[in-house]
Design an enzyme around this catalytic site. Structure first.
Site, PDB file in Angstrom:
ATOM      1  N   TYR A   1       0.858  -1.155  -0.016  1.00 30.63           N
ATOM      2  CA  TYR A   1       0.126   0.036  -0.070  1.00 30.63           C
ATOM      3  C   TYR A   1       1.054   1.334  -0.119  1.00 30.63           C
ATOM      4  O   TYR A   1       0.593   2.110  -0.727  1.00 30.63           O
ATOM      5  CB  TYR A   1      -0.810  -0.130   1.177  1.00 30.63           C
ATOM      6  CG  TYR A   1      -1.850   1.297   1.219  1.00 30.63           C
ATOM      7  CD1 TYR A   1      -3.252   1.217   0.629  1.00 30.63           C
ATOM      8  CD2 TYR A   1      -1.670   2.248   2.155  1.00 30.63           C
ATOM      9  CE1 TYR A   1      -3.840   2.148   0.474  1.00 30.63           C
ATOM     10  CE2 TYR A   1      -2.495   3.272   2.200  1.00 30.63           C
ATOM     11  CZ  TYR A   1      -3.655   3.444   1.453  1.00 30.63           C
ATOM     12  OH  TYR A   1      -4.323   4.430   1.504  1.00 30.63           O
TER      13      TYR A   1
ATOM     14  N   LYS B   1       1.368   3.713  -3.158  1.00 26.85           N
ATOM     15  CA  LYS B   1       0.596   5.314  -3.178  1.00 26.85           C
ATOM     16  C   LYS B   1       1.916   6.254  -3.121  1.00 26.85           C
ATOM     17  O   LYS B   1       1.711   7.307  -4.014  1.00 26.85           O
ATOM     18  CB  LYS B   1      -0.020   5.574  -1.633  1.00 26.85           C
ATOM     19  CG  LYS B   1      -1.305   4.770  -1.476  1.00 26.85           C
ATOM     20  CD  LYS B   1      -2.275   5.110  -2.381  1.00 26.85           C
ATOM     21  CE  LYS B   1      -3.607   4.486  -1.924  1.00 26.85           C
ATOM     22  NZ  LYS B   1      -4.431   4.768  -3.104  1.00 26.85           N
TER      23      LYS B   1
END
Length: 284
Positions: free
Chosen positions: A175, A179
């Site tokens: 994650y 990002k």
């Protein structure tokens, strides 16, 4: 009800991902525009689409799988057929509590690259795009320049084959990495969007009170997230409307000289960490 001819001359707002932030942005930006809502879930599309129609918005819904370039291309073409695509907001994503490492990379990393590529084709002159990234992307340790360059510029269809991805084992790491890559892809995409007379930026939300945010607060990282909130400059959880307000600025004329950048809307969490006020390893 507008005719087909009238719809073809209207400005089109595309919102990909109709969770809390997506719905708030659609409501903030959708007045006077044809609103295209896109999501992987037909149930979510039905719920949000019906609610917006009931409030007077002109809404078209479209199923999309952002991990599939073909699916995103079909969405871009469908939006272009409705009128001038002047605003594109990509909010779709999976969090560590929701999905596996592979699913997060496919949706949060590859999916964002697909959206940037395919909507560059149809964005109207004077238009703007926005990617919802995350403050988690700002906590990733510095990458070697060649890795950052590869993440920014590798063709989308080759992204998941980059050797650096082999070192990512857990959903949380995937994650943060995805990002951070979103920030890099937006920077790189700004030149191509600029050639079309358009801008593209990203927003990095902090802890936001959406269904996804509530899931994370209830998960393994919940204690750390609460420490982030307590140690931040604002001391509160964010709302979808905080993100919609920032999106309205970046999508609008007051941001006409801003492109290829990331705006943190995190209540001051990254500032607290970067200045030593907040230690993520042990709370405040």
């Amino acid at each position: 009800m507008t005719s087909a001819a009238e719809r073809g001359t209207r400005d089109v707002l595309v919102v990909i991902g109709v969770g809390g932030m997506g719905e708030a942005i659609a409501r903030r930006q959708g007045t006077g525009r044809t609103v295209v809502l896109a999501d992987f879930s037909q149930a979510a599309l039905d719920r949000v689409g019906d609610a917006l129609r009931g409030d007077g918005f002109e809404v078209v819904v479209h199923l999309v799988d952002v991990s599939s370039r073909t699916s995103v291309a079909a969405l871009a073409d469908a939006a272009g057929d409705l009128g001038r695509v002047t605003q594109v907001v990509h909010t779709a994503g999976l969090s560590p509590v929701q999905a596996s490492r592979d699913a997060i990379l496919a949706v949060d990393l590859l999916g964002t690259a697909h959206v940037l590529d395919e909507f560059e084709r149809v964005i109207a002159p004077g238009g703007a795009g926005l990617v919802i990234a995350s403050m988690a992307g700002h906590f990733l340790p510095p990458l070697p320049p060649e890795v950052s360059h590869a993440l920014a510029t590798t063709p989308s269809d080759e992204l998941l084959a980059l050797p650096v991805l082999a070192s990512i084992a857990e959903p949380a790491g995937a994650y943060s990495f995805a990002k951070h890559a979103n920030h890099l892809r937006v920077r790189a995409a700004s030149a191509g969007w600029g050639a079309k007379g358009a801008r593209v930026n990203s927003i990095s939300p902090g802890v936001i009170s959406t269904p996804m945010g509530q899931q994370e607060l209830a998960g393994e990282s919940g204690a750390q997230m609460r420490a982030m909130i307590d140690g931040s400059g604002t001391g509160r959880v964010g709302t979808p409307y905080d993100i919609a307000d920032a999106a309205a600025f970046l999508l609008g004329p007051d941001a006409s000289f801003i492109t290829g950048t990331d705006l943190r809307v995190d209540g001051g969490v990254v500032a607290a960490v970067s200045t030593g006020r907040l230690d993520l390893r042990g709370g405040r």
